[in-house]
Enzyme design. Structure first.
Site, PDB file in Angstrom:
ATOM      1  N   SER A 136       0.815  -1.218   0.000  1.00 52.82           N
ATOM      2  CA  SER A 136       0.000   0.000   0.000  1.00 52.82           C
ATOM      3  C   SER A 136       0.852   1.273   0.000  1.00 52.82           C
ATOM      4  O   SER A 136       0.352   2.346  -0.319  1.00 52.82           O
ATOM      5  CB  SER A 136      -0.940   0.001   1.208  1.00 52.82           C
ATOM      6  N   ASP A 383      -2.887   5.813  12.001  1.00 54.40           N
ATOM      7  CA  ASP A 383      -2.024   5.425  10.887  1.00 54.40           C
ATOM      8  C   ASP A 383      -0.785   6.313  10.858  1.00 54.40           C
ATOM      9  O   ASP A 383      -0.856   7.478  10.479  1.00 54.40           O
ATOM     10  CB  ASP A 383      -2.801   5.520   9.568  1.00 54.40           C
ATOM     11  N   HIS A 386       1.311   5.097   6.501  1.00 56.90           N
ATOM     12  CA  HIS A 386       1.058   5.714   5.195  1.00 56.90           C
ATOM     13  C   HIS A 386       1.244   7.223   5.301  1.00 56.90           C
ATOM     14  O   HIS A 386       1.446   7.756   6.391  1.00 56.90           O
ATOM     15  CB  HIS A 386      -0.361   5.370   4.721  1.00 56.90           C
TER      16      HIS A 386
END
Ligand SMILES: *[C@@H]1O[C@H](CO)[C@@H](O)[C@H](O)[C@H]1NC(C)=O
Ligand SMILES: *[C@@H]1O[C@H](CO)[C@@H](O)[C@H](O)[C@H]1NC(C)=O
Ligand SMILES: *[C@@H]1O[C@H](CO)[C@@H](O)[C@H](O)[C@H]1NC(C)=O
Length: 407
Positions: A136, A383, A386
């Site tokens: 990702s 998160d 990312h």
């Protein structure tokens, strides 16, 4: 009704018809000033000097060492102008309050890193193809590129199967293709199954078998960016020659030793890089992107309430790679060097995008809890892996363009 009335008067009223036509023509030819690019984003495409010859600063500068410096310019795009931002990285949409993290740019020690020029990039990329291979974070990078290019053109999604994570985007006017190959371990991997030895939630990694889903396609691309790291942190069983030889995050129940994630990460990179060197018909350039740091959680691990609440970058002398980041980095670097040497002996060249140090300084650039609405019912972890888009990894494309130009 009032609007229509105005329009009718404008078109057919006292203003001569040719005058209106001229006005419409002006609006059309300057579409980017009138909303196509959108509010809050500088209409940079108009200023681009696309005919100037471009020479890479990499001829005389190490673009991977430097500092983040304050920057006054608005980001190139935002969540309203770019339709390609993954929901969970859409920090502006989900109301991240401090926008200071957008006001920095990467300044290498020996030069200025030229700002990404989407028109120049597309002209350079005309008739070419670029693939991202990885997880990702590779997708995060690809979406940053799609967003940067969205100042000039929107691609058509021509993915063969929209339900998989593999994607293909085509820029028709430039016949330029961007592809994404989902391969978080780079080698063949099987998801934890309900039955079989993996019932405890362990992935099965075939550490001597490269993932053919991307290796078999490599020859089709002019440029391929390969990256991987994070998924090795998942509990896994390791197979070599189809035999179970070890595991990570495992107990003695399997009768094989816990070789740790350091073993699988290194083996997977070695096997993937060898597979790249073994592709006979390879015509393009392969770029290895070093890992994005996994260490930006503070005051706890990812599942223990850890978060990344900083609002400013760190300086180079305030960061030090350590722990898992350092282990992974060293292994990737060693495997890259060995593979680059082997490639050279074949008359080929591997390229290294050594972006880890720059990103280590940006604990402020992650979605944290702004990757979703605050009141969302489902439990989502903060998160700190990312990157927000727009955000710090937009410089990965500044770097990428300089690398492609340095050919
Ligand atoms: C578009 O580019 C591909 C290579 O990526 C090439 O094979 C193809 O012929 C090109 N098509 C046109 C119409 O130029
Ligand atoms: C960690 O905790 C300290 C003390 O509670 C706090 O000042 C700091 O902002 C926290 N850091 C993060 C990243 O949450
Ligand atoms: C880090 O570097 C900056 C400038 O480059 C300097 O002002 C600062 O004192 C340094 N900090 C440490 C802890 O060395």
């Amino acid at each position: 009704m009032k609007k229509l009335h105005w329009l009718v008067r404008f078109l057919f009223g006292p203003v001569p018809v040719y005058f209106s036509a001229l006005a419409i023509l002006i609006v059309l030819t300057n579409a980017q000033y009138f909303g196509l690019v959108g509010v809050g984003v500088a209409p940079r495409a108009a200023k681009l000097a696309s005919s100037t010859p471009v020479v890479s600063v990499m001829k005389y500068c190490d673009i991977f060492r430097g500092e983040w410096v304050p920057d006054k310019e608005a980001p190139y795009y935002n969540h309203k102008t770019c339709p390609h931002i993954q929901e969970h990285q859409n920090c502006l949409k989900y109301g991240r309050p401090d926008l200071g993290f957008l006001k920095w740019r990467w300044r290498p020690s020996g030069c200025d890193l030229p700002r990404f020029d989407p028109l120049q990039f597309l002209q350079f990329a005309r008739g070419k193809s670029l693939a991202f291979v990885g997880d990702s974070l590779a997708r995060n990078h690809m979406q940053s590129l799609l967003c940067l290019l969205s100042q000039v053109a929107y691609p058509k999604d021509i993915s063969a199967n929209p339900t998989t994570q593999n994607k293909v985007y085509h820029y028709r006017a430039y016949n330029f293709t961007i592809s994404m190959f989902w391969s978080p371990f780079l080698v063949r991997a099987r998801e934890p199954a309900e039955d079989g030895p993996a019932h405890t939630g362990h992935w099965s990694l075939y550490l001597d078998e490269p993932d053919e889903s991307w290796v078999s396609q490599l020859h089709r691309f002019d440029y391929v960016l390969v990256s991987a790291a994070n998924w090795f942190s998942r509990p896994s069983l390791f197979y070599e020659k189809r035999r179970l030889i070890g595991c990570s995050f495992c107990s003695r129940q399997y009768g094989v030793p816990d070789l740790t994630l350091y073993y699988s990460q290194r083996r997977a990179w070695r096997v993937a890089l060898r597979a790249i060197n073994d592709v006979e018909r390879l015509r393009g350039r392969v770029i290895v992107r070093m890992l994005s740091p996994m260490s930006h959680f503070e005051n706890g691990t990812w599942d223990q309430g850890g978060d990344c609440k900083r609002t400013e970058p760190l300086r180079a002398n305030q960061t030090q790679m350590e722990g898992r980041d350092l282990h992974f980095y060293n292994a990737q670097m060693e495997e890259y060097r060995a593979a680059a040497k082997a490639a050279q002996e074949k008359g080929r060249r591997l390229m290294l995008m050594d972006a880890t140090a720059a990103m280590l300084m940006r604990p402020d650039g992650h979605p944290s809890r702004y990757g979703h609405w605050a009141n969302e019912k489902v439990q989502l972890y903060n998160d700190c892996i990312h990157w927000c888009l727009p955000g710090p990894i937009d410089i990965w494309n500044d770097m990428l363009f300089q690398m492609l130009l340095a050919e």
